[in-house]
Design a protein around this motif. Structure first.
Motif, PDB file in Angstrom:
ATOM      1  N   ASN A   1       0.849  -1.190   0.000  1.00 27.41           N
ATOM      2  CA  ASN A   1       0.000   0.000   0.000  1.00 27.41           C
ATOM      3  C   ASN A   1       0.887   1.242   0.000  1.00 27.41           C
ATOM      4  O   ASN A   1       1.650   1.462   0.943  1.00 27.41           O
ATOM      5  CB  ASN A   1      -0.911   0.019   1.225  1.00 27.41           C
ATOM      6  N   LEU A   2       0.807   2.025  -1.063  1.00 29.05           N
ATOM      7  CA  LEU A   2       1.598   3.247  -1.171  1.00 29.05           C
ATOM      8  C   LEU A   2       0.790   4.421  -0.625  1.00 29.05           C
ATOM      9  O   LEU A   2      -0.210   4.829  -1.214  1.00 29.05           O
ATOM     10  CB  LEU A   2       1.975   3.509  -2.628  1.00 29.05           C
ATOM     11  N   ASP A   3       1.198   4.949   0.513  1.00 29.33           N
ATOM     12  CA  ASP A   3       0.510   6.078   1.146  1.00 29.33           C
ATOM     13  C   ASP A   3       1.226   7.368   0.755  1.00 29.33           C
ATOM     14  O   ASP A   3       2.302   7.686   1.257  1.00 29.33           O
ATOM     15  CB  ASP A   3       0.509   5.898   2.668  1.00 29.33           C
ATOM     16  N   LEU A   4       0.623   8.122  -0.184  1.00 30.72           N
ATOM     17  CA  LEU A   4       1.213   9.363  -0.660  1.00 30.72           C
ATOM     18  C   LEU A   4       0.601  10.590   0.019  1.00 30.72           C
ATOM     19  O   LEU A   4       0.781  11.714  -0.439  1.00 30.72           O
ATOM     20  CB  LEU A   4       1.042   9.482  -2.184  1.00 30.72           C
ATOM     21  N   GLY A   5      -0.115  10.362   1.095  1.00 39.49           N
ATOM     22  CA  GLY A   5      -0.727  11.472   1.814  1.00 39.49           C
ATOM     23  C   GLY A   5      -2.083  11.825   1.244  1.00 39.49           C
ATOM     24  O   GLY A   5      -3.122  11.617   1.875  1.00 39.49           O
ATOM     25  N   SER A   6      -2.090  12.351   0.020  1.00 34.39           N
ATOM     26  CA  SER A   6      -3.349  12.734  -0.608  1.00 34.39           C
ATOM     27  C   SER A   6      -4.033  11.568  -1.300  1.00 34.39           C
ATOM     28  O   SER A   6      -5.198  11.654  -1.681  1.00 34.39           O
ATOM     29  CB  SER A   6      -3.104  13.851  -1.628  1.00 34.39           C
ATOM     30  N   ALA A   7      -3.309  10.483  -1.466  1.00 35.84           N
ATOM     31  CA  ALA A   7      -3.882   9.313  -2.131  1.00 35.84           C
ATOM     32  C   ALA A   7      -3.162   8.054  -1.653  1.00 35.84           C
ATOM     33  O   ALA A   7      -2.006   8.104  -1.244  1.00 35.84           O
ATOM     34  CB  ALA A   7      -3.766   9.446  -3.648  1.00 35.84           C
ATOM     35  N   VAL A   8      -3.881   6.938  -1.708  1.00 37.93           N
ATOM     36  CA  VAL A   8      -3.316   5.646  -1.329  1.00 37.93           C
ATOM     37  C   VAL A   8      -3.517   4.675  -2.483  1.00 37.93           C
ATOM     38  O   VAL A   8      -4.626   4.539  -3.005  1.00 37.93           O
ATOM     39  CB  VAL A   8      -3.984   5.085  -0.051  1.00 37.93           C
ATOM     40  N   PHE A   9      -2.433   4.028  -2.903  1.00 40.83           N
ATOM     41  CA  PHE A   9      -2.495   3.069  -3.984  1.00 40.83           C
ATOM     42  C   PHE A   9      -2.128   1.682  -3.461  1.00 40.83           C
ATOM     43  O   PHE A   9      -1.241   1.542  -2.613  1.00 40.83           O
ATOM     44  CB  PHE A   9      -1.529   3.457  -5.108  1.00 40.83           C
ATOM     45  N   SER A  10      -2.796   0.679  -3.998  1.00 42.05           N
ATOM     46  CA  SER A  10      -2.480  -0.706  -3.650  1.00 42.05           C
ATOM     47  C   SER A  10      -1.987  -1.422  -4.896  1.00 42.05           C
ATOM     48  O   SER A  10      -2.538  -1.229  -5.990  1.00 42.05           O
ATOM     49  CB  SER A  10      -3.713  -1.418  -3.095  1.00 42.05           C
ATOM     50  N   LEU A  11      -0.960  -2.208  -4.751  1.00 49.10           N
ATOM     51  CA  LEU A  11      -0.451  -2.978  -5.874  1.00 49.10           C
ATOM     52  C   LEU A  11       0.240  -4.234  -5.362  1.00 49.10           C
ATOM     53  O   LEU A  11       0.644  -4.306  -4.199  1.00 49.10           O
ATOM     54  CB  LEU A  11       0.531  -2.165  -6.709  1.00 49.10           C
ATOM     55  N   ASP A  12       0.351  -5.212  -6.259  1.00 50.27           N
ATOM     56  CA  ASP A  12       1.107  -6.433  -5.971  1.00 50.27           C
ATOM     57  C   ASP A  12       2.478  -6.296  -6.622  1.00 50.27           C
ATOM     58  O   ASP A  12       2.585  -5.896  -7.790  1.00 50.27           O
ATOM     59  CB  ASP A  12       0.392  -7.662  -6.522  1.00 50.27           C
ATOM     60  N   ALA A  13       3.522  -6.629  -5.892  1.00 46.40           N
ATOM     61  CA  ALA A  13       4.879  -6.447  -6.412  1.00 46.40           C
ATOM     62  C   ALA A  13       5.827  -7.456  -5.793  1.00 46.40           C
ATOM     63  O   ALA A  13       5.578  -7.989  -4.707  1.00 46.40           O
ATOM     64  CB  ALA A  13       5.372  -5.026  -6.125  1.00 46.40           C
ATOM     65  N   ARG A  14       6.917  -7.727  -6.506  1.00 41.22           N
ATOM     66  CA  ARG A  14       8.026  -8.483  -5.923  1.00 41.22           C
ATOM     67  C   ARG A  14       8.927  -7.478  -5.216  1.00 41.22           C
ATOM     68  O   ARG A  14       9.169  -6.380  -5.712  1.00 41.22           O
ATOM     69  CB  ARG A  14       8.812  -9.230  -6.995  1.00 41.22           C
ATOM     70  N   LEU A  15       9.407  -7.867  -4.056  1.00 44.07           N
ATOM     71  CA  LEU A  15      10.227  -6.968  -3.254  1.00 44.07           C
ATOM     72  C   LEU A  15      11.687  -7.430  -3.247  1.00 44.07           C
ATOM     73  O   LEU A  15      11.977  -8.629  -3.326  1.00 44.07           O
ATOM     74  CB  LEU A  15       9.720  -6.924  -1.809  1.00 44.07           C
ATOM     75  N   SER A  16      12.581  -6.472  -3.130  1.00 41.46           N
ATOM     76  CA  SER A  16      13.998  -6.783  -2.949  1.00 41.46           C
ATOM     77  C   SER A  16      14.669  -5.592  -2.292  1.00 41.46           C
ATOM     78  O   SER A  16      14.192  -4.450  -2.408  1.00 41.46           O
ATOM     79  CB  SER A  16      14.678  -7.101  -4.281  1.00 41.46           C
ATOM     80  N   LEU A  17      15.740  -5.850  -1.572  1.00 43.94           N
ATOM     81  CA  LEU A  17      16.517  -4.776  -0.952  1.00 43.94           C
ATOM     82  C   LEU A  17      17.647  -4.373  -1.878  1.00 43.94           C
ATOM     83  O   LEU A  17      18.295  -5.222  -2.493  1.00 43.94           O
ATOM     84  CB  LEU A  17      17.077  -5.239   0.401  1.00 43.94           C
ATOM     85  N   GLN A  18      17.877  -3.063  -1.960  1.00 42.46           N
ATOM     86  CA  GLN A  18      18.956  -2.542  -2.788  1.00 42.46           C
ATOM     87  C   GLN A  18      19.586  -1.353  -2.086  1.00 42.46           C
ATOM     88  O   GLN A  18      18.998  -0.769  -1.178  1.00 42.46           O
ATOM     89  CB  GLN A  18      18.426  -2.106  -4.160  1.00 42.46           C
ATOM     90  N   LYS A  19      20.787  -1.000  -2.524  1.00 46.99           N
ATOM     91  CA  LYS A  19      21.432   0.213  -2.028  1.00 46.99           C
ATOM     92  C   LYS A  19      21.308   1.299  -3.096  1.00 46.99           C
ATOM     93  O   LYS A  19      21.620   1.055  -4.264  1.00 46.99           O
ATOM     94  CB  LYS A  19      22.914  -0.037  -1.707  1.00 46.99           C
ATOM     95  N   ASN A  20      20.831   2.486  -2.673  1.00 44.96           N
ATOM     96  CA  ASN A  20      20.713   3.574  -3.630  1.00 44.96           C
ATOM     97  C   ASN A  20      22.061   4.267  -3.825  1.00 44.96           C
ATOM     98  O   ASN A  20      23.087   3.822  -3.283  1.00 44.96           O
ATOM     99  CB  ASN A  20      19.630   4.566  -3.183  1.00 44.96           C
ATOM    100  N   GLU A  21      22.067   5.341  -4.609  1.00 49.35           N
ATOM    101  CA  GLU A  21      23.328   6.018  -4.926  1.00 49.35           C
ATOM    102  C   GLU A  21      24.010   6.577  -3.685  1.00 49.35           C
ATOM    103  O   GLU A  21      25.225   6.779  -3.671  1.00 49.35           O
ATOM    104  CB  GLU A  21      23.057   7.151  -5.925  1.00 49.35           C
ATOM    105  N   GLU A  22      23.235   6.834  -2.617  1.00 51.32           N
ATOM    106  CA  GLU A  22      23.803   7.361  -1.381  1.00 51.32           C
ATOM    107  C   GLU A  22      24.256   6.261  -0.430  1.00 51.32           C
ATOM    108  O   GLU A  22      24.718   6.532   0.672  1.00 51.32           O
ATOM    109  CB  GLU A  22      22.774   8.261  -0.691  1.00 51.32           C
ATOM    110  N   GLY A  23      24.075   5.008  -0.853  1.00 46.94           N
ATOM    111  CA  GLY A  23      24.501   3.891  -0.023  1.00 46.94           C
ATOM    112  C   GLY A  23      23.476   3.442   0.999  1.00 46.94           C
ATOM    113  O   GLY A  23      23.769   2.577   1.829  1.00 46.94           O
TER     114      GLY A  23
END
Length: 435
Positions: A183-205
């Protein structure tokens, strides 16, 4: 044994151990709370108790270092690392040779773990890790680096991931096996989706959660890192899920050309890339040792026909294998083996039915559906992340799969039985004779 089970076994190794006080080869089950080694005999009956370890080199080394440091009386044991598929066979062979001449044969030397010296545990330690840190300290990602507050906005928490048995695979660097409701809570809207999850490191580490949403079809009409898909590329990816060759992909930042293989994630229809240098290829598959020439064929991304493999029931069989970038290991391509002997039903099977709600169906399940038989599927995940199970049927006319919590055959039998009982209870009508 299902194809899914075989594929899962290809990526795991098992620890065998020789207790020097007993001269007996057994399979490692784990450690008890006091650090004492727990073992079981190498038999089919005990397969579910075998301690299985991902065969990735770095992960295995880290795991075994941690395991060895917790072991009581480590000098008493000699450990061996063997493929899960060959555990029972190799344990029996080792025991036979141990009884005859002792562990000096090439078989012992080839599989003995020598990375860790036989040194006793150090009793004086500066600091003991917490139970949770000790559990996850051999993983690719550190549990302490995860921003749980940010993940809460996705409807995810440490407790929920643990309850769904997803936390440990994520920390090890794997994608979730199934789709997860987010569930993506963007404050003004909430979206639900099915997704595969994985952990990653962003450009800032920083460690972040990557969401891989579901596409209806893989996008093969736009270039992938500079590579334009040929007609044959598209055909291979849509048919087998693998492109079937190595191509040079251009790194978006460094512009370096990287030899890679490409596959389709059958769960999400996203394209997945693996560098050739990162491909993990097994030396043995179902009792067959692969030659350098065969390994080179797999490294080139091509399918390889392997003959004379031994199934779990002891039967010989042939099958094509190929590296799948989305899975990170080889897979069996039974659909491409002995095509002339395939049934007409199998050739008519809709591609849409090879998976059901994110669950890959075995060849037997697909065949049963086409024959009109319901199949039972468990470990499905609903949008709230809860597991459920039930029965699936296939309608040939509409080419649609239907789901039911009850066995449709039993429902039909019950209706037929009720109708029969009703008819039996009604008084029989007799024709009167005219006078």
């Amino acid at each position: 044994m299902s194809v899914e089970t075989t594929q899962r076994q290809v990526e795991h190794d098992v620890l065998l151990v020789n207790d020097k006080t007993k001269n007996k080869i057994q399979v490692v089950k784990g450690l008890d709370k006091d650090g004492k080694l727990e073992t079981v005999p190498a038999t089919k009956k005990n397969q579910n108790q075998f301690l299985k370890v991902d065969r990735n080199g770095d992960f295995f080394s880290n795991f075994f270092s941690n395991f060895f440091s917790q072991l009581k009386n480590p000098t008493q044991f000699t450990f061996f690392r063997v493929p899960e598929l060959l555990t029972i066979k190799m344990a029996n062979q080792m025991q036979k040779e141990l009884n005859q001449s002792g562990p000096t044969h090439e078989l012992f030397l080839k599989h003995q773990i020598t990375e860790i010296g036989n040194e006793p545990k150090k009793e004086n330690k500066v600091a003991e890790p917490t139970k949770e840190e000790g559990q996850y300290n051999s993983n690719k990602f550190d549990i302490k680096d995860i921003d749980w507050d940010s993940l809460s906005r996705l409807g995810l928490s440490k407790e929920k991931l643990q309850e769904m048995d997803l936390l440990e695979p994520l920390l090890q660097g794997y994608k979730t096996k199934d789709l997860v409701a987010v569930n993506l809570d963007l404050g003004s809207a909430v979206f639900s989706l099915d997704a595969r999850l994985s952990l990653q490191k962003n450009e800032e580490g920083k460690v972040v959660m990557a969401l891989e949403g579901v596409k209806k079809y893989p996008n093969l009409n736009v270039p992938l890192y500079g590579h334009e898909f040929s007609k044959q590329d598209k055909h291979n990816l849509l048919k087998t899920g693998n492109m079937g060759r190595v191509v040079d992909l251009v790194h978006p930042t460094t512009k370096e050309k990287i030899p890679s293989v490409v596959s389709v994630d059958r769960l999400t229809n996203n394209l997945v890339v693996t560098r050739v240098e990162k491909m993990q290829l097994p030396q043995e598959v179902k009792g067959i040792v692969l030659s350098e020439e065969q390994l080179q064929t797999l490294k080139e991304g091509k399918p390889l026909l392997v003959e004379g493999m031994t199934s779990a029931k002891g039967n010989l069989f042939n099958a094509e294998i190929q590296f799948n970038a989305a899975k990170g290991h080889i897979e069996f391509l039974f659909d491409n083996t002995n095509k002339q002997s395939q049934t007409q039903n199998q050739s008519q099977l809709s591609d849409d039915l090879k998976t059901f709600r994110g669950k890959e169906l075995t060849e037997k399940q697909q065949s049963d559906l086409l024959e009109g038989k319901p199949i039972y599927i468990k470990d499905l995940i609903d949008k709230r992340g809860n597991p459920y199970q039930g029965y699936v049927t296939y309608n040939k006319e509409t080419k649609q799969a239907d789901f039911s919590f009850q066995n449709p055959n039993k429902e039909q039998q019950s209706k037929a039985q009720s109708q029969s009982e009703k008819q039996a209870a009604e008084p029989k009508k007799t024709k009167g004779r005219k006078m």
